[in-house]
Design a protein around this motif. Structure first.
Motif, PDB file in Angstrom:
ATOM      1  N   MET A  28     -11.298   3.110   1.293  1.00 28.65           N
ATOM      2  CA  MET A  28     -11.686   3.004  -0.109  1.00 28.65           C
ATOM      3  C   MET A  28     -10.986   4.067  -0.948  1.00 28.65           C
ATOM      4  O   MET A  28     -10.554   3.810  -2.077  1.00 28.65           O
ATOM      5  CB  MET A  28     -13.206   3.116  -0.231  1.00 28.65           C
ATOM      6  CG  MET A  28     -13.952   1.925   0.356  1.00 28.65           C
ATOM      7  SD  MET A  28     -15.743   2.131   0.379  1.00 28.65           S
ATOM      8  CE  MET A  28     -16.086   2.240  -1.377  1.00 28.65           C
ATOM      9  N   VAL A  29     -10.872   5.277  -0.405  1.00 23.53           N
ATOM     10  CA  VAL A  29     -10.165   6.354  -1.105  1.00 23.53           C
ATOM     11  C   VAL A  29      -8.683   6.024  -1.236  1.00 23.53           C
ATOM     12  O   VAL A  29      -8.059   6.268  -2.281  1.00 23.53           O
ATOM     13  CB  VAL A  29     -10.355   7.701  -0.373  1.00 23.53           C
ATOM     14  CG1 VAL A  29      -9.573   8.807  -1.073  1.00 23.53           C
ATOM     15  CG2 VAL A  29     -11.829   8.067  -0.306  1.00 23.53           C
ATOM     16  N   LEU A  30      -8.106   5.450  -0.182  1.00 22.99           N
ATOM     17  CA  LEU A  30      -6.695   5.069  -0.223  1.00 22.99           C
ATOM     18  C   LEU A  30      -6.437   4.001  -1.283  1.00 22.99           C
ATOM     19  O   LEU A  30      -5.410   4.032  -1.974  1.00 22.99           O
ATOM     20  CB  LEU A  30      -6.249   4.562   1.156  1.00 22.99           C
ATOM     21  CG  LEU A  30      -6.168   5.610   2.268  1.00 22.99           C
ATOM     22  CD1 LEU A  30      -5.821   4.946   3.595  1.00 22.99           C
ATOM     23  CD2 LEU A  30      -5.134   6.679   1.924  1.00 22.99           C
ATOM     24  N   VAL A  31      -7.361   3.061  -1.419  1.00 25.65           N
ATOM     25  CA  VAL A  31      -7.216   2.017  -2.442  1.00 25.65           C
ATOM     26  C   VAL A  31      -7.241   2.635  -3.837  1.00 25.65           C
ATOM     27  O   VAL A  31      -6.423   2.290  -4.704  1.00 25.65           O
ATOM     28  CB  VAL A  31      -8.326   0.961  -2.291  1.00 25.65           C
ATOM     29  CG1 VAL A  31      -8.372   0.036  -3.515  1.00 25.65           C
ATOM     30  CG2 VAL A  31      -8.098   0.127  -1.036  1.00 25.65           C
ATOM     31  N   ASP A  32      -8.177   3.564  -4.062  1.00 27.44           N
ATOM     32  CA  ASP A  32      -8.241   4.262  -5.353  1.00 27.44           C
ATOM     33  C   ASP A  32      -6.907   4.949  -5.651  1.00 27.44           C
ATOM     34  O   ASP A  32      -6.363   4.834  -6.756  1.00 27.44           O
ATOM     35  CB  ASP A  32      -9.346   5.320  -5.337  1.00 27.44           C
ATOM     36  CG  ASP A  32     -10.738   4.705  -5.271  1.00 27.44           C
ATOM     37  OD1 ASP A  32     -10.869   3.508  -5.569  1.00 27.44           O
ATOM     38  OD2 ASP A  32     -11.682   5.433  -4.927  1.00 27.44           O
ATOM     39  N   THR A  33      -6.381   5.663  -4.662  1.00 26.63           N
ATOM     40  CA  THR A  33      -5.128   6.401  -4.843  1.00 26.63           C
ATOM     41  C   THR A  33      -3.960   5.448  -5.094  1.00 26.63           C
ATOM     42  O   THR A  33      -3.082   5.727  -5.918  1.00 26.63           O
ATOM     43  CB  THR A  33      -4.836   7.262  -3.601  1.00 26.63           C
ATOM     44  OG1 THR A  33      -5.965   8.110  -3.341  1.00 26.63           O
ATOM     45  CG2 THR A  33      -3.606   8.124  -3.806  1.00 26.63           C
ATOM     46  N   TRP A  34      -3.963   4.314  -4.398  1.00 26.48           N
ATOM     47  CA  TRP A  34      -2.874   3.355  -4.552  1.00 26.48           C
ATOM     48  C   TRP A  34      -2.811   2.801  -5.969  1.00 26.48           C
ATOM     49  O   TRP A  34      -1.732   2.683  -6.559  1.00 26.48           O
ATOM     50  CB  TRP A  34      -3.063   2.222  -3.544  1.00 26.48           C
ATOM     51  CG  TRP A  34      -1.937   1.245  -3.526  1.00 26.48           C
ATOM     52  CD1 TRP A  34      -0.640   1.485  -3.158  1.00 26.48           C
ATOM     53  CD2 TRP A  34      -1.997  -0.140  -3.898  1.00 26.48           C
ATOM     54  NE1 TRP A  34       0.107   0.326  -3.267  1.00 26.48           N
ATOM     55  CE2 TRP A  34      -0.692  -0.676  -3.713  1.00 26.48           C
ATOM     56  CE3 TRP A  34      -3.015  -0.969  -4.340  1.00 26.48           C
ATOM     57  CZ2 TRP A  34      -0.401  -2.015  -3.983  1.00 26.48           C
ATOM     58  CZ3 TRP A  34      -2.718  -2.299  -4.599  1.00 26.48           C
ATOM     59  CH2 TRP A  34      -1.427  -2.810  -4.423  1.00 26.48           C
ATOM     60  N   PHE A  35      -3.972   2.474  -6.536  1.00 21.90           N
ATOM     61  CA  PHE A  35      -3.992   1.948  -7.901  1.00 21.90           C
ATOM     62  C   PHE A  35      -3.667   3.043  -8.923  1.00 21.90           C
ATOM     63  O   PHE A  35      -2.920   2.815  -9.871  1.00 21.90           O
ATOM     64  CB  PHE A  35      -5.355   1.334  -8.212  1.00 21.90           C
ATOM     65  CG  PHE A  35      -5.483  -0.104  -7.804  1.00 21.90           C
ATOM     66  CD1 PHE A  35      -4.993  -1.115  -8.602  1.00 21.90           C
ATOM     67  CD2 PHE A  35      -6.082  -0.440  -6.602  1.00 21.90           C
ATOM     68  CE1 PHE A  35      -5.096  -2.446  -8.222  1.00 21.90           C
ATOM     69  CE2 PHE A  35      -6.195  -1.768  -6.205  1.00 21.90           C
ATOM     70  CZ  PHE A  35      -5.702  -2.778  -7.016  1.00 21.90           C
TER      71      PHE A  35
END
Length: 214
Positions: A28-35
């Protein structure tokens, strides 16, 4: 030499879902960072700094709440379901209290960012990200408490299902609020924090409702 302690199937049955659940939370943190990374270096730095600051408060709180698994498991082990439920309810009260404390701590950090020599633009972006992230603390702790309570009963399947679903929900709301799709305005880094708040709140409601229904 013969292995006196072979790997237990019961251990794997309990441990593997826990590992996947932890990986799902990290995803979930990686998705936030990706966007957020699509918004530029300042937004990426704000998200990284925001996550680092909030984790410093969450680690202490979650470490405290972990105690429920010991007491709940002990109660279930001797067939005392009422005792296990008692520990869940009491820990939920504690989770709410810690959530309020972390919200206050987040506000202090947001104020303090302006006094430690960080670029004002980065300060503003980090504050925008921290605001919804701090508000998500109470739902996060309540979900964590419900998850530990279920784990004490060797019930990890439902939590695993929730984490997989939460990653899809988090991706959707980041796509919706960070980039401004389906007619929504683009909230930038604040939108990513808002997506986290919505996702964690849904996790909390689903987990607590399941525990109460059981």
């Amino acid at each position: 030499m013969r292995n006196r302690f072979p790997l237990s199937a019961d251990f794997l049955e309990l441990a593997l879902p826990v590992v996947v659940i932890q990986a799902g939370l990290m995803a979930m943190v990686l998705v936030d960072t990706w966007f957020v990374a699509r918004l530029g270096a300042t937004a990426t730095a704000a998200a990284g700094l925001g996550h680092t600051l909030i984790v410093s408060l969450h680690v202490f709180s979650m470490g405290t709440l972990t105690a429920i698994e010991y007491f709940s498991s002990k109660s279930f082990g001797r067939g005392d379901e009422r005792g296990a439920w008692f520990w869940y309810v009491q820990t939920s009260y504690l989770a709410l209290g810690l959530g309020v404390a972390v919200i206050f701590g987040t506000w202090l950090m947001m104020v303090g960012l302006g006094f430690i020599g960080i670029d004002p633009i980065l300060v503003q972006s980090t504050q925008d990200f921290l605001l919804p992230l701090g508000l998500s603390s109470a739902p996060t702790f309540l979900f964590f408490t419900a998850r530990q309570y279920l784990s004490s009963q060797k019930n990890t399947t439902y939590t695993l299902f929730l984490i997989v679903l939460a990653n899809l929900v988090n991706y959707f709301f980041n796509w919706l609020l960070v980039e401004g799709n389906l007619g929504f305005p683009s909230y930038g880094v604040f939108g990513s924090g808002l997506a986290t708040l919505v996702t964690r709140s849904m996790l909390c409601v689903a987990a607590v409702a399941y525990v109460v229904r059981r």
